[in-house]
Design a protein around this motif. Structure first.
Motif, PDB file in Angstrom:
ATOM      1  N   GLU A  17       0.815  -1.221   0.000  1.00  0.00           N
ATOM      2  CA  GLU A  17       0.000   0.000   0.000  1.00  0.00           C
ATOM      3  C   GLU A  17       0.844   1.264   0.000  1.00  0.00           C
ATOM      4  O   GLU A  17       0.392   2.305  -0.469  1.00  0.00           O
ATOM      5  N   HIS A  18       2.062   1.203   0.506  1.00  0.00           N
ATOM      6  CA  HIS A  18       2.893   2.400   0.636  1.00  0.00           C
ATOM      7  C   HIS A  18       4.070   2.441  -0.324  1.00  0.00           C
ATOM      8  O   HIS A  18       4.868   3.369  -0.282  1.00  0.00           O
ATOM      9  N   GLN A  19       4.172   1.480  -1.241  1.00  0.00           N
ATOM     10  CA  GLN A  19       5.330   1.466  -2.129  1.00  0.00           C
ATOM     11  C   GLN A  19       5.282   2.575  -3.175  1.00  0.00           C
ATOM     12  O   GLN A  19       6.309   2.928  -3.735  1.00  0.00           O
ATOM     13  N   SER A  20       4.113   3.184  -3.402  1.00  0.00           N
ATOM     14  CA  SER A  20       4.079   4.297  -4.344  1.00  0.00           C
ATOM     15  C   SER A  20       4.799   5.523  -3.767  1.00  0.00           C
ATOM     16  O   SER A  20       5.339   6.330  -4.507  1.00  0.00           O
ATOM     17  N   CYS A  21       4.819   5.634  -2.450  1.00  0.00           N
ATOM     18  CA  CYS A  21       5.520   6.746  -1.793  1.00  0.00           C
ATOM     19  C   CYS A  21       6.978   6.413  -1.482  1.00  0.00           C
ATOM     20  O   CYS A  21       7.813   7.304  -1.399  1.00  0.00           O
ATOM     21  N   HIS A  22       7.252   5.144  -1.282  1.00  0.00           N
ATOM     22  CA  HIS A  22       8.586   4.706  -0.878  1.00  0.00           C
ATOM     23  C   HIS A  22       8.997   3.532  -1.761  1.00  0.00           C
ATOM     24  O   HIS A  22       8.577   2.402  -1.522  1.00  0.00           O
ATOM     25  N   ARG A  23       9.822   3.793  -2.758  1.00  0.00           N
ATOM     26  CA  ARG A  23      10.180   2.773  -3.750  1.00  0.00           C
ATOM     27  C   ARG A  23      10.800   1.525  -3.152  1.00  0.00           C
ATOM     28  O   ARG A  23      10.579   0.420  -3.630  1.00  0.00           O
ATOM     29  N   TYR A  24      11.601   1.685  -2.109  1.00  0.00           N
ATOM     30  CA  TYR A  24      12.291   0.538  -1.519  1.00  0.00           C
ATOM     31  C   TYR A  24      11.316  -0.486  -0.930  1.00  0.00           C
ATOM     32  O   TYR A  24      11.678  -1.632  -0.709  1.00  0.00           O
ATOM     33  N   LEU A  25      10.075  -0.093  -0.678  1.00  0.00           N
ATOM     34  CA  LEU A  25       9.112  -1.030  -0.105  1.00  0.00           C
ATOM     35  C   LEU A  25       8.682  -2.112  -1.096  1.00  0.00           C
ATOM     36  O   LEU A  25       8.166  -3.145  -0.694  1.00  0.00           O
TER      37      LEU A  25
END
Length: 76
Positions: A17-25
């Motif tokens: 859910e948060h990989q759009s904000c944080h690529r490393y996720l």
């Protein structure tokens, strides 16, 4: 083991859910998914995180840490 899968699944869902904000996720998402589902990870979606079933971040991270330590020990 079922509880561990649930925790890993929840962590994978949160990472997704948060990989759009944080690529490393993105990498973390696939690693957690593979721990939850094993070799079938590419063919399964993570468990949805149920609305209303919240836990504190501190408790969630503590549970996740415990599960990851168990996984690490079992792979040795």
């Amino acid at each position: 083991r079922a509880n561990n899968t649930e925790i890993l699944c929840e962590a994978a869902t949160i990472a997704q859910e948060h990989q759009s904000c944080h690529r490393y996720l993105g990498g973390l998402y696939y690693n957690l998914l593979s721990l939850a589902w094993g070799s079938r990870a590419r063919h399964k979606k993570p468990c949805p995180v149920a609305e209303g079933s919240t836990t504190s971040l501190k408790n969630f991270l503590k549970d996740l840490h415990h599960v990851l330590q168990e996984e690490y020990k079992s792979q040795k």
